[in-house]
Motif scaffolding. Structure first.
Motif, short mmCIF file in Angstrom:
data_model
loop_
_atom_site.label_atom_id
_atom_site.label_comp_id
_atom_site.label_asym_id
_atom_site.label_seq_id
_atom_site.Cartn_x
_atom_site.Cartn_y
_atom_site.Cartn_z
N UNK A 95 0.85 -1.18 0.00
CA UNK A 95 0.00 0.00 0.00
C UNK A 95 0.89 1.23 0.00
N UNK A 96 0.40 2.33 -0.53
CA UNK A 96 1.12 3.60 -0.47
C UNK A 96 0.93 4.18 0.93
N UNK A 97 1.86 3.89 1.82
CA UNK A 97 1.71 4.26 3.22
C UNK A 97 1.72 5.77 3.45
N UNK A 117 -12.37 0.78 -5.81
CA UNK A 117 -11.80 2.02 -6.35
C UNK A 117 -10.85 2.67 -5.35
N UNK A 118 -11.23 2.65 -4.07
CA UNK A 118 -10.37 3.23 -3.04
C UNK A 118 -9.10 2.41 -2.90
N UNK A 168 -5.32 3.83 -3.34
CA UNK A 168 -4.30 3.70 -2.30
C UNK A 168 -3.12 2.84 -2.74
N UNK A 169 -3.19 2.34 -3.97
CA UNK A 169 -2.15 1.44 -4.50
C UNK A 169 -1.98 0.24 -3.57
#
Length: 323
Positions: free
Chosen positions: A60-62, A104-105, A109-110
């Motif tokens: 995830x893109x933290x 989608x979320x 958030x990758x």
């Protein structure tokens, strides 16, 4: 002796395990041995699939909530409505009945975390394991565990406000096209009052009705609802399609859309009654309430004599005033 030492309830132990914590991690927080945790899981027939490190297998893109953007504002608003920060876990959780918006979320958030479904409630969950993301939501944006009644309205730059409001609307908002009303519901009066002030800057004339532990913010009128929809969906990115389609049911050209006269619009009359009650509860001054709600004294007396529900609500506020 072990039961006396344990600092976690059995449901919490099971929930932690199902969210991806290992037996050793749970044992450390619960002040017991991993063997005890495993025995609890076995006694309650918890599926022992090899997911002890499933959360760590995903990415995830933290740093997502460190930088403002239209999409970040939406996700933050959505989280304010339908998000959760478990107190004892480094977890950021989103929940919704609509799985598409969670997908989608997740993409935004990758994240590669799975979306799971609670078989008992049918609610879909996106659980993201990230200490950094959790700390950013708390320290940068004022989110907190058990935020429902104490949530503060976060700092949102004006250029991103419509996106934040759209996110919150998709989480805790509703549109009733037939009655020409838009509403938001929440447990934090502070949050709702701030939202009301922000929307007033755009001439939407929102008003709040509080009942027990919940507070509802309303917008009413055909023209008002139309312009609100135009505002929140301008330059839209993330959104729940079924709610967007409700706003699109308006068929009249913009220059022909008008709010009906109050006397001819039943839902608008109800809205005016709620508005008067809101101002009376706020000011505890009858003339000031009528003036703020733009309602004549004779109109009030007609309502009080013909509408039993309105009479009860008004008297309830009067009784509170005497306490």
């Amino acid at each position: 002796m072990r039961k006396k030492k344990c600092t976690m309830s059995i449901p919490t132990i099971i929930e932690c395990f199902q969210m991806g914590m290992t037996s050793n991690e749970i044992a450390l927080q619960a002040n017991v041995t991993a063997r005890y945790i495993n025995s609890v899981l076995q006694q309650h027939n918890v599926e022992r699939q090899p997911h002890s490190s499933w959360l760590r297998r995903y990415t995830v893109n933290e740093n997502y909530f460190k930088t403002w953007s239209a999409s970040m504002a939406y996700v933050l608003g959505f989280f304010a409505a339908d998000g959760c920060l478990p107190k004892d876990l480094q977890l950021v959780s989103f929940s919704q009945k609509d799985p598409k918006i969670l997908e989608d979320i997740r993409e935004e958030l990758q994240s590669t975390h799975p979306i799971k479904t609670n078989p008992r409630t049918g609610v879909h969950l996106l659980n993201i394991s990230s200490k950094i993301m959790k700390e950013d939501l708390m320290k940068l944006h004022g989110m907190s565990p058990k935020k429902s009644t104490i949530l503060e309205f976060p700092y949102v730059p004006e250029e991103y406000l419509s996106h934040f409001v759209r996110g919150f609307f998709d989480g805790d908002g509703n549109i009733n096209y037939k009655k020409r009303t838009v509403s938001f519901v929440g447990g934090s009066q502070t949050f709702m009052e701030h939202l009301k002030k922000r929307l007033e800057r755009y001439s939407f004339e929102p008003f709040i009705v509080s009942k027990e532990k919940y507070h509802r913010l309303f917008l009413s009128g055909r023209k008002t609802v139309y312009h609100f929809g135009q505002w929140i969906y301008k330059d839209k990115n993330l959104y729940i399609e079924r709610k967007h389609l409700e706003f699109n049911r308006e068929k009249l050209p913009p220059d022909q859309i008008k709010d009906r006269p109050f006397k001819a619009h039943k839902s608008a009359i109800e809205a005016r009654k709620l508005k008067l009650l809101y101002y009376y509860n706020l000011y505890r001054d009858f003339p000031e309430a009528c003036k703020s709600a733009n309602i004549g004294i004779n109109t009030f007396y007609r309502w009080i004599s013909t509408d039993e529900e309105f009479q009860l609500k008004f008297n309830s506020i009067c009784n509170e005033k005497k306490i």
